[in-house]
Design an enzyme around this catalytic site. Structure first.
Site, short mmCIF file in Angstrom:
data_model
loop_
_atom_site.label_atom_id
_atom_site.label_comp_id
_atom_site.label_asym_id
_atom_site.label_seq_id
_atom_site.Cartn_x
_atom_site.Cartn_y
_atom_site.Cartn_z
N HIS A 32 0.86 -1.18 0.00
CA HIS A 32 0.00 0.00 0.00
C HIS A 32 0.90 1.23 0.00
CE1 HIS A 32 -3.69 2.33 0.75
NE2 HIS A 32 -2.88 3.13 1.43
N CYS A 33 0.74 2.07 -1.02
CA CYS A 33 1.61 3.24 -1.17
C CYS A 33 0.95 4.47 -0.54
CB CYS A 33 1.87 3.50 -2.66
SG CYS A 33 2.95 4.91 -2.96
N PRO A 34 1.50 4.99 0.56
CA PRO A 34 0.89 6.15 1.20
C PRO A 34 0.99 7.42 0.36
CG PRO A 34 2.98 5.60 2.26
CD PRO A 34 2.68 4.49 1.30
N GLU B 265 -1.91 6.89 -1.80
CA GLU B 265 -3.13 6.53 -1.07
C GLU B 265 -3.93 5.47 -1.85
OE1 GLU B 265 -4.85 6.23 2.23
OE2 GLU B 265 -3.37 7.82 2.04
#
Length: 267
Positions: free
Chosen positions: A126-128, A131
């Site tokens: 999951h890439c912050p 998002e």
């Protein structure tokens, strides 16, 4: 109601990325960099090329962050009748399990993302910064985005360096070049991060593994009893499958082939 905080944070992150991208581009045009010199001399090819690359990287970013990464649907899709040789190849006890959070049956290599609250096929991470999850559907575009973004960052780094003036009194330098120097530091940091990300993802893709599988292989049911990666078919075939979808086929088939090869070697 539950999705509203996620959508709100996603909008904030994407807006911040867009503003930062065009803000840095504007700084490079307003200061005495080669970009501005080309523009003043009427040589517009390179400035326009740079702007197109910036726009392309931004569009790729938005595409990856907004698209479905490969969510697992609760309703099974109708499938064609499997061929006889494929049926014979797939074992009867492939280690699938039902997700304890969203209760869908997870295909091989899928994982539940707590931030997205969905299961994602071929989950990578999951890439912050986006998002959004990086999964089966958007992972190739994610790698393409990293490559294009690195080109833009390195070119921007060169342009920022071309406008720095070091032989000035401190006060005058801070007023005339302080913002450009801050931009140079930001570009240096981002270029380093993106370089490491791109190198690591190309390495993982060449081995047909994911970030999650690479870090947590000892905890994953279909990997922890294996001495080698059951999905690895060599760098060339792995890269061809990742970027071009060739050769195609379900992950269960690759897992079954490796299982069959391992059984024959034991015998």
């Amino acid at each position: 109601m539950a999705l509203w905080p996620l959508l709100n944070s996603g909008m904030l992150v994407r807006t911040g990325h867009t503003v930062l991208t065009w803000g840095i581009t504007l700084v490079l045009f307003l200061h005495d960099t080669e970009l501005r010199q080309w523009e003043e001399q009427g040589e517009l090819f390179l400035p326009l090329t740079f702007l197109l690359l910036v726009l392309g990287s931004l569009l790729l970013y938005l595409a990856v962050s907004l698209m479905d990464p490969g969510y697992v649907t609760a309703q099974p899709q109708p499938q064609e009748e499997p061929k006889e040789e494929q049926t014979a190849m797939v074992p009867q006890a492939i280690p699938l399990r039902r997700c304890r959070y969203c209760l869908v049956l997870q295909p091989l290599r899928a994982r539940h993302c707590r931030e997205c609250r969905r299961c994602v096929r071929r989950y990578d991470h999951h890439c912050p910064w986006m998002e959004n999850c990086v999964g089966e559907r958007n992972h190739p575009l994610f790698v393409a985005y990293l490559a294009l973004q690195l080109v833009v960052l390195l070119w921007g780094l060169y342009l920022a360096w071309s406008g720095l003036q070091f032989f000035q009194p401190w006060g005058l330098w801070l007023r005339s070049t302080g913002l450009l120097f801050t931009t140079f530091l930001l570009l240096s940091f981002f270029a380093l991060v993106v370089s490491l990300l791109l190198a690591s993802h190309l390495y993982l893709v060449a081995r047909n593994t994911t970030t999650w599988e690479f870090i947590s292989s000892h905890r994953i049911a279909y990997l922890r009893q294996r001495t080698s990666n059951p999905f690895d078919r060599g760098p060339t075939r792995n890269l061809a499958h990742f970027f071009c979808g060739w050769p195609s086929g379900p992950w269960e088939t690759l897992w079954a082939e490796e299982e069959e090869e391992g059984s024959s070697q034991v015998v």
